[in-house]
Design an enzyme around this catalytic site. Structure first.
Site, mmCIF file in Angstrom:
data_model
loop_
_atom_site.group_PDB
_atom_site.id
_atom_site.type_symbol
_atom_site.label_atom_id
_atom_site.label_comp_id
_atom_site.label_asym_id
_atom_site.label_seq_id
_atom_site.Cartn_x
_atom_site.Cartn_y
_atom_site.Cartn_z
ATOM 1 N N ALA A 66 48.612 85.762 88.303
ATOM 2 C CA ALA A 66 49.576 84.667 88.372
ATOM 3 C C ALA A 66 48.687 83.198 88.455
ATOM 4 O O ALA A 66 47.596 83.277 89.060
ATOM 5 C CB ALA A 66 50.232 84.968 89.670
ATOM 6 N N GLY A 112 48.742 89.742 88.354
ATOM 7 C CA GLY A 112 49.981 89.569 87.606
ATOM 8 C C GLY A 112 49.840 89.929 86.390
ATOM 9 O O GLY A 112 50.678 90.618 85.602
ATOM 10 N N GLU A 115 49.874 93.746 86.529
ATOM 11 C CA GLU A 115 51.096 93.891 86.571
ATOM 12 C C GLU A 115 52.162 93.786 85.330
ATOM 13 O O GLU A 115 52.977 94.769 85.220
ATOM 14 C CB GLU A 115 51.736 93.035 88.048
ATOM 15 C CG GLU A 115 51.072 93.403 89.304
ATOM 16 C CD GLU A 115 51.635 92.619 90.309
ATOM 17 O OE1 GLU A 115 51.165 91.221 90.084
ATOM 18 O OE2 GLU A 115 52.251 92.910 91.500
ATOM 19 N N GLU A 135 44.910 90.707 94.927
ATOM 20 C CA GLU A 135 45.443 89.909 95.922
ATOM 21 C C GLU A 135 45.178 89.741 97.272
ATOM 22 O O GLU A 135 45.293 88.822 97.982
ATOM 23 C CB GLU A 135 47.085 90.273 95.698
ATOM 24 C CG GLU A 135 47.728 89.726 94.374
ATOM 25 C CD GLU A 135 47.676 90.755 93.116
ATOM 26 O OE1 GLU A 135 46.791 91.806 93.279
ATOM 27 O OE2 GLU A 135 48.312 90.596 92.172
HETATM 28 N N1 COA Z 1 45.102 81.307 88.584
HETATM 29 C C1 COA Z 1 44.904 79.704 88.016
HETATM 30 N N2 COA Z 1 43.674 79.606 87.495
HETATM 31 C C2 COA Z 1 42.918 80.494 86.913
HETATM 32 C C3 COA Z 1 42.893 81.874 87.300
HETATM 33 C C4 COA Z 1 44.337 82.225 88.104
HETATM 34 N N3 COA Z 1 44.469 83.569 88.378
HETATM 35 N N4 COA Z 1 42.159 82.695 86.923
HETATM 36 C C5 COA Z 1 41.140 81.969 86.369
HETATM 37 N N5 COA Z 1 41.666 80.820 86.345
HETATM 38 C C6 COA Z 1 40.865 79.543 85.753
HETATM 39 C C7 COA Z 1 39.966 78.980 86.696
HETATM 40 O O1 COA Z 1 40.239 78.306 87.809
HETATM 41 C C8 COA Z 1 38.965 78.273 85.747
HETATM 42 O O2 COA Z 1 39.807 76.833 85.633
HETATM 43 P P1 COA Z 1 38.678 75.526 85.465
HETATM 44 O O3 COA Z 1 38.028 75.811 84.402
HETATM 45 O O4 COA Z 1 39.869 74.652 85.409
HETATM 46 O O5 COA Z 1 38.085 75.604 86.725
HETATM 47 C C9 COA Z 1 39.391 79.065 84.359
HETATM 48 O O6 COA Z 1 40.356 79.746 84.571
HETATM 49 C C10 COA Z 1 38.136 80.084 84.069
HETATM 50 O O7 COA Z 1 37.981 80.742 85.144
HETATM 51 P P2 COA Z 1 36.604 80.899 85.830
HETATM 52 O O8 COA Z 1 36.766 81.476 87.168
HETATM 53 O O9 COA Z 1 35.687 79.730 85.603
HETATM 54 O O10 COA Z 1 35.891 81.956 84.992
HETATM 55 P P3 COA Z 1 34.698 83.215 85.646
HETATM 56 O O11 COA Z 1 34.498 84.097 84.285
HETATM 57 O O12 COA Z 1 33.965 82.586 86.389
HETATM 58 O O13 COA Z 1 35.651 84.385 86.309
HETATM 59 C C11 COA Z 1 37.626 85.833 87.092
HETATM 60 C C12 COA Z 1 36.752 84.980 85.840
HETATM 61 C C13 COA Z 1 38.731 86.441 86.258
HETATM 62 C C14 COA Z 1 36.910 86.707 87.797
HETATM 63 C C15 COA Z 1 37.907 84.423 87.943
HETATM 64 O O14 COA Z 1 38.483 83.643 87.029
HETATM 65 C C16 COA Z 1 38.980 85.044 88.852
HETATM 66 O O15 COA Z 1 38.720 85.449 89.846
HETATM 67 N N6 COA Z 1 40.226 84.589 88.710
HETATM 68 C C17 COA Z 1 41.559 84.873 89.669
HETATM 69 C C18 COA Z 1 41.818 86.342 89.655
HETATM 70 C C19 COA Z 1 42.773 86.519 90.647
HETATM 71 O O16 COA Z 1 42.571 86.682 91.757
HETATM 72 N N7 COA Z 1 44.004 86.898 90.144
HETATM 73 C C20 COA Z 1 45.212 87.445 91.026
HETATM 74 C C21 COA Z 1 46.051 86.153 91.331
HETATM 75 S S1 COA Z 1 47.195 86.550 92.213
#
Ligand code: COA
Length: 260
Positions: A66, A112, A115, A135
Site C-alpha cells: 500500500a 498490500g 495481499e 507491516e
Molecule cells: N509506498 C509508497 N512508496 C513506495 C513504497 C510503498 N509501499 N514502496 C516503494 N516506494 C517508493 C519509494 O519511496 C521510492 O520512491 P522515491 O524514488 O520517490 O523515493 C521508490 O518507490 C523506489 O523505492 P526504493 O525504496 O528507493 O527502492 P529499493 O530498491 O531501495 O527498495 C523495497 C525496494 C521494496 C525494499 C523498498 O521500497 C520498501 O521497503 N518499500 C516498502 C515496502 C513495505 O513496507 N510495504 C508494505 C506497506 S504497508
C-alpha cells in the site's frame, strides 16, 4: 473510466491488468485501488474474457505494498476505513470474481502487494520475486486480508513467523510453502501464464465459476462448504455446458462449451 495507474489489455479471451507505477514500485494508492476495481469488474462482466492475469510493470516489482505516503498521517478511524474499503472493492472482490484470476508475481510483492496476489485464485512467480508482509516493521498489521489469507495458504506457524519477523522470502521459498504454484525466469512468466490460461479456457467457464464459489465457501464464516458444493454441483446439471461436456465425452469428441 480513464485509467492513469494501470494498463488493461483484452485479447483472445485473456484479460491482462498491469499496475503501472514503476517509479513507486507499483505501490497501491487510493486511485490505483479504485481503477483496479473497475478494471476487474469490466473484465469479469465481459463474457469473452475467460482468464484474468494481473502483474506489475517494470522489472523490479509486482506491488511493493500500500502507498505508505498516503496513510502515514491517518487516524484510528481513517485506518479502519482504509482497510474496510480496500477489502470490499479490491481484495474480497477479486477473490469472489467468477472469472479465474492468476497473479504473475514479477518482483517485490510486499504488504498490500502480497495481499493482492493472495486474493487472486492462484499465483505464479519469476525467480527474482520477493514476498513478505512487512507491516509490523511500520507499526501496523496487514489490513487487506493478509492475516487471514496467508495462514490459509501456508499454515499458521509460517504465517505467524513471516508477519512477526516482517521478513521477505524468495520465490523458491514461496513455492516450497505453497504460496506460489510455479517459479520460472522473468522471460518465461507470461508464456507460462498463457499456457495455464489456455488449459483453463478449454474447460467450462460456468463450471469453473461454480468451483471458485465452492472452494471459497470453505473459508467463509458461517458457510458450510460441503453444502455449497452440493448446491453448485446440482446446479451444473441444468447448464448447457454440462450437456455438451458429457455428450462430447460419450461421443468420443472434444467438447465445445457454449459457456452457458
Ligand atoms: N509506498 C509508497 N512508496 C513506495 C513504497 C510503498 N509501499 N514502496 C516503494 N516506494 C517508493 C519509494 O519511496 C521510492 O520512491 P522515491 O524514488 O520517490 O523515493 C521508490 O518507490 C523506489 O523505492 P526504493 O525504496 O528507493 O527502492 P529499493 O530498491 O531501495 O527498495 C523495497 C525496494 C521494496 C525494499 C523498498 O521500497 C520498501 O521497503 N518499500 C516498502 C515496502 C513495505 O513496507 N510495504 C508494505 C506497506 S504497508
Amino acid at each position: 473510466m480513464n485509467f492513469e495507474n494501470i494498463l488493461v489489455d483484452n485479447n483472445n479471451g485473456l484479460g491482462t491488468i498491469t499496475i503501472n507505477r514503476p517509479k513507486k514500485l507499483n505501490a497501491l494508492n487510493k486511485a490505483t485501488i479504485e481503477e483496479l476495481h473497475h478494471a476487474f469488474k469490466n473484465l469479469n462482466e465481459d463474457k469473452s474474457v475467460k482468464v484474468i492475469l494481473i502483474t506489475g510493470s517494470g522489472e523490479k516489482a509486482f506491488v511493493a505494498g500500500a502507498d505508505i505516503s498516503e496513510f502515514a498521517h491517518f487516524s484510528v478511524q481513517d485506518g479502519g476505513k482504509l482497510a474496510a474499503k480496500g477489502q470490499e472493492i479490491l481484495f474480497d472482490f477479486v477473490e469472489n470474481l467468477s472469472t479465474p484470476v492468476i497473479a504473475l508475481v514479477n518482483g517485490f510483492a510486499l504488504g498490500g502487494g502480497l495481499e493482492l496476489a493472495m486474493a487472486c485464485h492462484f499465483r505464479i512467480a519469476s525467480d527474482n520475486a520477493k514476498m513478505g508482509l512487512p507491516e509490523t516493521s511500520l507499526g501496523v498489521i496487514p489490513g487487506y486480508g493478509g492475516t487471514q489469507r496467508l495462514p490459509q495458504l501456508i499454515g499458521k506457524g509460517k504465517a505467524m513467523e513471516l508477519i512477526m519477523t516482517a521478513g521477505m522470502i524468495s520465490a523458491d521459498e514461496a513455492k516450497e510453502y505453497g504460496l506460489v504454484n510455479y517459479v520460472v525466469t522473468p522471460e518465461d512468466l507470461f508464456p507460462l501464464a498463457e499456457r495455464l490460461a489456455g488449459k483453463i479456457m478449454r474447460n467450462s467457464s460456468v463450471a469453473i465459476s461454480k468451483a471458485i464459489n465452492a472452494v471459497n465457501a470453505n473459508f467463509k464464516d458461517g458457510v458450510n462448504g460441503f453444502n455449497t458444493e452440493i448446491e453448485q454441483f446440482g446446479a451444473c446439471f441444468g447448464t448447457a455446458d454440462f450437456k455438451e461436456g458429457t455428450t462430447a465425452f460419450l461421443e468420443k469428441r472434444k467438447a465445445t462449451f457454449p459457456n452457458k
